[in-house]
Scaffold this active site. Structure first.
Site, PDB file in Angstrom:
ATOM      1  N   TYR A 607      39.415  36.236  36.419  1.00 34.87           N
ATOM      2  CA  TYR A 607      38.632  36.765  37.763  1.00 34.87           C
ATOM      3  C   TYR A 607      37.265  36.319  37.803  1.00 34.87           C
ATOM      4  CZ  TYR A 607      42.728  39.581  38.107  1.00 34.87           C
ATOM      5  OH  TYR A 607      44.071  40.340  38.457  1.00 34.87           O
ATOM      6  N   HIS A 615      41.376  37.593  44.111  1.00 36.00           N
ATOM      7  CA  HIS A 615      42.540  37.197  43.088  1.00 36.00           C
ATOM      8  C   HIS A 615      42.036  36.245  42.253  1.00 36.00           C
ATOM      9  CE1 HIS A 615      45.555  39.050  45.634  1.00 36.00           C
ATOM     10  NE2 HIS A 615      44.941  38.547  46.762  1.00 36.00           N
ATOM     11  N   LYS A 658      48.000  30.524  41.844  1.00 39.63           N
ATOM     12  CA  LYS A 658      46.870  30.142  40.905  1.00 39.63           C
ATOM     13  C   LYS A 658      47.113  28.760  40.101  1.00 39.63           C
ATOM     14  CE  LYS A 658      47.133  35.045  39.381  1.00 39.63           C
ATOM     15  NZ  LYS A 658      46.383  35.235  40.813  1.00 39.63           N
TER      16      LYS A 658
END
Lengths: 705, 480
Positions: A607, A615, A658
């Protein structure tokens, strides 16, 4: 919605399992004398996250005020701050050294002190609560579940809310689609009829209930909610059928999302609904037969639904009623508010059809469980807290009594004051939002006889409450372990209490909750706190003496193998701990917040600020590399990852938005490593680990031309 | 509201799109407007997953819009593009609209398939298979960097042509066609009396691609090249005369024969591996310009002047900053009073951080097969020709999914080093674009992973985490 959220299970040896289950199931009410260790964090209503998580590391800084040349007073300010820090220096940072306990069983470092837990979490997002997703908020959730307004904002609660919203929206969408199809069909039918003037068009498009007399009970309960007769009503009816086995006990249960408060339209997700979709109307005559043929034989051996056919038969939604013959005692414990409501037909609450906010139900439920059933003699008021209690079991019945399952539409279940032991014959269950599955068995079995054509629960509200009020008042004192469900059931039925009573009592209760949660640090996190920041001290679990950093490193390294290797010989520079710690330290020192990424199928996720702010954007896979030629002489196994492995990881990660980073850790050969360890300890040995990141993503030829 | 991770809101159709455009009364105008608004993104998102499912209605509509206009554009303003693919009905729900849409789609498919394919005379060209003609040819390997500079520079570029792989060229073209414009290469510098002078010679993948495409007629020669394509270039004039004895010179080869002749193992001269051909043909069909990458340049020297360029200020500041005495077992952060987190994080820096630089890194080892750059790829552009073109947009390596595995560090680093630096856009500055910069990387390479004909393109980029220190984020100190 496609998943059956509640299960009816029963087994021939149901009695033993029931006892075991109720004994083993965690009782939410703590014993009264439990020591109170919970620290109430006196948070104001809304503290900005930036204040709570102001420090990126458990070290405070003391920046000097800025000097503005055009403002001479700022020079005074600067001088004052500097002088005050000189003459009264703040404690040397890190001023607080937290204590962690090494736990060899879980291979983690436990932190028990609440202040340390909060500090480690808030200042750098280290560790994880053992009973929480990440932030240690079990206590808050528990408080909220018992009615305190404080814990509504925990992330788990918000996630739950969001999921609920999504489900609702999905359901609305599916409903809209179904409605559009329905409209289309009707329009086409009308056009067809108008064009041909033949009545046979009605044969195709008729909504004729298939099984009128068996679905009567359904109609009874459905009518108040379903104000209009819609095709979905028909769906519900066709989906329901009752095998005419008078001797059998039937437990009807539903699982209903909140959106399904009204029965008008359902998304076609359940198998029976799919079968009953309007286009398969021609086949709907065959439906009951097909279903009943799939059902287990109507004998006494009702099995748990493990086979595909049984699983398909599991009820899926509110209207997806499937009646089951059950021979034993069957009790269904639903989630909050899982009480069947016998007086549904008489006193359903008409003004609150959809308003029950799901979280409320759940949060307030345990306060009720927690011994307030005793005060339940108050005759008027808010038993809705009670009857939506979390752990109420619904008690099934003796074999030789026919009773008819009926569904209560969710719009009806909101606020009645209900008896619960009445459910023992009733099986009149409305499925709430919170799904918690277990099976309970009633110690007492009541026997009544119904005719099959009776309305679902005849004179339920009158007789039974008097019967069970006694036990509720008598054994209220031994509230707790095994009798909770029963007492609660009785209390909720017998005694609606005033809401003020409940609130007061639950306030009393809040302090009594013992925090069952501890905080656990992964070895990498613990070692970073010890070795890099010096903000943690790890102590031995047995002796309580602090473990030195050198010893701690050896400990973590040896425990990174599954049978822990002896500290002397078996440790190598490519220990999983060392490789992972190198990655962890690399990203931590760059300012990222790495956390274990097993939930996303990767080794780490990083992070930029922390999980409460953003996120994580990257998932990290650690790949050890042995590029040094000196490795040729040592046995090592470089991981050969297949391409399908990479694609799988990448797919999963891109699904959660991601991107994948392959982090190659070039490991120094053993001789170099040992030499550095001799010379400068782990601090200089780590400098020999070379880290290269490679960003990986799919490339679409269609999108880039 | 986005409903779930798996259902994309932009893909979610308006509820009434189950009705086909043939019944415009159920297609409310606002739904159409929405469809056109996010059409692009929806297309983008769909194409990845649903590339296999064609919407023949859209295809037919774009094929011949003039004829189809009456049929497929009943509603004004609804273009063929708004007919979106990707939405499936999983079952028939008995409505006529659904049946109509299905039938219409079937009709469109039939129409597309029944489209009369015309092979105009100029679209086809004959090629002869001469595998050994250039076997003894030696082509000097050019300096890649200089070649790039020349390509950018423009003027002196006529001296320096891209590396041609002359030894690999096995098929000579008789003439030229539209499809072969961007393919093949004439070998220059030949004597005037050499046969087939000035003719284009094709690489095996180019020849096979053209054969598959139907624009090359591959022939097996029965005579020598001197007789088939004599140097006096009189073939074109008396071609009509040769019509009779055409089959004395050779015979045409089938597609199977072309595959058999041109597909081989890696390293065989004049052949190409099946995986590489599949990738080549896929890229060509997608509209890219693809050329074989020239062999890896021998880097002259990895820029020895680099360490000498530290300025006085850098030296001075290095004196100030690097003098942490790190205790062997920590804590790295010395207890004390700290004014800012930057000083704390500076003490934490322990592992060497990789700073990407234009020079090739210390690992001077050349890339190893299969992790070498096989193809250079250009996006389709107007001014691309096979001889003069800008530096490539992508560099691609082709690997077989079964024979190879995820590259190790010693495989991926030389592969990345073989590509020129391609940092992100210059406007990606500041902390707000740190994700964009990191994801783009400093160098990047494509790896086409071919698994039994299924191609998956992956982009590997050199990470730049070492130069992005996110602890200095201003948001940290900005409390409100």
């Amino acid at each position: 919605m496609s998943k059956p959220a509640a299960l009816v299970t029963a087994s021939p040896d149901g009695d033993t399992t029931s006892k075991a289950g109720s004994a083993a199931s965690p009782v939410k009410a703590p014993s009264a004398g439990a020591p109170t260790t919970a620290v109430e964090r006196a948070l104001p209503a809304k503290v900005p996250l930036n204040q709570v998580y102001a420090l990126p590391a458990p070290i405070r800084t003391f920046p000097l005020p800025t000097f503005y040349p055009n403002n001479p007073i700022s020079l005074l300010h600067l001088a004052y701050a500097w002088l005050s820090q000189v003459f009264r220096p703040p404690p040397r940072e890190p001023s607080v050294v937290h204590i962690g306990i090494w736990d060899p069983e879980t291979r983690s470092v436990h932190v028990r002190d609440d202040a340390s837990v909060r500090a480690l979490w808030e200042q750098g997002f280290y560790g994880k609560g053992s009973l929480s997703r990440s932030e240690p908020n079990w206590l808050k959730r528990e408080l909220a579940r018992r009615g305190s307004p404080e814990g509504k904002t925990v992330s788990e609660a918000r996630t739950e809310l969001r999921r609920e919203e999504r489900r609702l929206a999905k359901w609305e969408r599916a409903k809209a689609e179904l409605e559009a199809i329905e409209r289309q069909r009707l329009a086409e039918a009308a056009a067809h009829a108008a064009a041909t003037r033949v009545a046979e068009a009605n044969g195709v498009l008729d909504y004729e209930p298939v099984n009128v007399e068996t679905s009567r009970s359904l109609r009874c309960s459905v009518q108040p909610a379903a104000v209009e007769h819609s095709p979905a009503d028909f769906v519900a009816e066709t989906a329901t059928q009752f095998p005419d086995s008078i001797e059998q006990t039937q437990v009807v249960m539903t699982d209903m999302p909140p959106a399904c408060r009204s029965l008008h339209h359902k998304p076609p997700v359940g198998p029976a609904e799919l079968l009953a979709l309007p286009n398969s109307l021609a086949r709907s005559d065959g439906l009951p037969g097909g279903l009943s043929s799939q059902q287990p034989s109507q004998g006494r051996d009702w099995k748990a639904p493990v086979g595909p056919a049984e699983l398909l038969l599991l009820p899926n939604s509110h209207a997806d009623l499937i009646s089951r013959p059950v021979s034993g005692l069957v009790m269904i414990e639903m989630g909050s508010g899982a009480l069947g409501q016998p007086q549904l037909r008489t006193n359903h609450d008409t003004n609150a059809p959809v308003d029950g906010e799901p979280r409320d139900d759940q949060f307030q439920s345990n306060g009720a469980v927690n011994g307030h059933a005793l005060k339940a003699s108050d005759p008027n008021g808010s038993s809705h807290r009670v009857d939506q209690a979390d752990r109420v079991s619904i008690h099934g019945v003796q074999p030789s009594k026919p009773w008819k399952g009926a569904v209560s539409p969710p719009s009806l279940r909101s606020d009645e004051s209900v008896s619960s032991s009445a459910q023992e014959e009733d099986g009149n269950i409305s499925q709430p939002l919170k799904r918690r599955k277990s099976v309970r068995f009633s110690p007492t079995v009541q026997s009544t006889t119904f005719v099959h054509s009776d309305p679902p629960s005849p004179n339920r509200s009158s007789g039974v409450p008097a019967k069970s009020a006694g036990p509720a008042l008598s054994n209220g004192e031994l509230m707790g372990q095994l009798d909770v469900t029963r007492t609660l059931a009785a209390a909720s039925q017998a005694a609606p209490q005033s809401s003020s009573d409940l609130v007061v009592s639950s306030q009393v209760d809040l302090g009594e909750i013992e925090n069952k949660e501890h905080f656990q640090l992964a070895p990498e996190e613990a070692f970073f706190l010890v070795f890099a920041l010096g903000a943690l001290k790890v102590v031995d679990p047995v002796t309580g003496s602090p473990i030195s950093t050198e010893h701690l490193l050896a400990l973590f390294r040896s425990y990174s193998y599954l049978p822990p290797r002896p500290a002397g010989s078996g440790l190598r520079p490519d220990d999983p701990f060392l490789v992972n710690y190198a990655v962890y330290h690399h990203f931590r020192s760059l300012g990222w917040v790495p956390r274990h990424g097993i939930k996303f199928g990767v080794d780490w996720i990083i992070y930029q600020r922390g999980p409460v702010f953003d996120h994580s954007e990257f998932g990290i896979m650690v790949l050890p590399a042995y590029s040094d030629f000196a490795w040729e002489g040592h046995e090592h196994e470089a991981p050969r990852r297949s391409w399908s492995w990479l694609m799988g990881v990448n797919r999963v990660l891109s699904h959660v938005l991601k991107s994948l980073v392959l982090v190659y850790v070039d490991i120094p050969p053993p001789n170099v490593f040992e030499e550095e360890m001799q010379r400068g300890g782990i601090a200089s040995a780590l400098k020999k680990y070379n880290i290269r990141e490679v960003m990986v993503r799919r490339f679409s030829v269609n999108r880039n031309r | 509201m986005s409903l779930d991770d798996d259902d994309n809101p932009s893909l979610a159709p308006p509820p009434s799109t189950t009705t086909s455009p043939s019944s415009p009364s159920h297609n409310p105008p606002d739904a159409v407007a929405v469809a056109t608004a996010d059409d692009l993104t929806a297309e983008d998102l769909i194409e990845d997953e649903g590339a296999a499912t064609q919407d023949f209605r859209a295809f037919a509509a774009s094929l011949s819009r003039q004829q189809q206009q009456q049929q497929y554009r009943k509603t004004p303003g609804v273009s063929a593009q708004t007919i979106r693919k990707g939405e499936k009905d999983f079952e028939s729900h008995g409505t006529r609209a659904q049946a109509d849409a299905l039938e219409q789609s079937r009709n469109a498919m039939r129409e597309v398939l029944s489209y009369t394919r015309v092979h105009p005379a100029g679209a086809k060209v004959r090629g002869w298979y001469f595998p050994d003609w250039w076997e003894g040819y030696h082509e000097e390997e050019e300096d890649d960097a200089a070649g790039r500079a020349a390509a950018v520079g423009g003027e002196e570029e006529k001296e320096r042509k891209p590396f041609a792989f002359v030894r690999e060229r096995v098929v000579v073209l008789e003439g030229s066609s539209v499809a072969s414009q961007a393919l093949g290469r004439a070998v220059t510098g030949q004597a005037k009396d050499r046969p087939a002078r000035g003719r284009d010679w094709l690489l095996p993948e180019e020849a096979l691609y053209l054969v598959e495409r139907g624009s090359l007629d591959l022939w097996w020669p029965l005579k020598g090249l001197e007789e088939i394509l004599p140097p006096d270039r009189a073939v074109a004039s008396n071609e009509g005369g040769e019509e009779a004895d055409e089959y004395e010179q050779g015979f045409p080869l089938s597609l199977q024969a072309a595959y058999a002749l041109l597909i081989g193992n890696d390293g065989e001269r004049g052949k190409i591996s099946l995986q590489k051909f599949q990738v080549y043909s896929n890229l060509k069909r997608c509209g890219y310009n693809v050329l074989r990458a020239p062999p890896i340049c021998k880097q002259p020297a990895p820029a020895p002047s680099q360490p000498a360029t530290t300025t006085l200020w850098q030296w001075f500041s290095s004196l100030l900053t690097t003098t942490f005495n790190q205790p062997p077992y920590g804590p790295l952060v010395q207890p004390g009073l700290y004014r800012s987190y930057a000083s704390i994080y500076r003490q934490l820096a322990l592992l060497p951080r990789h700073k990407p630089s234009p020079a090739c890194s210390a690992s001077a080892s050349p890339p190893t097969e299969p992790f070498t750059i096989h193809y250079n790829i250009w996006k389709s552009a107007q001014k691309w020709t096979k001889l003069r073109h800008p530096p490539p947009d992508f560099h691609l390596a082709v690997v077989d999914a079964q024979q190879s595995s995820v590259p190790t560090l010693s495989e991926i680093l030389p592969l990345l080093d073989a590509t020129p630096p391609a940092p992100g856009k210059p406007e990606w500055t500041g902390l707000g674009r740190v994700y964009a910069r990191l994801k783009h990387g400093y160098r990047n390479v494509l790896i086409a992973v071919v698994d039994h004909g299924v191609i998956n393109y992956m982009r590997f980029a050199q990470g730049t985490f070492g130069v992005e220190e996110v602890y200095g984020s201003p948001r940290r100190t900005n409390y409100y």
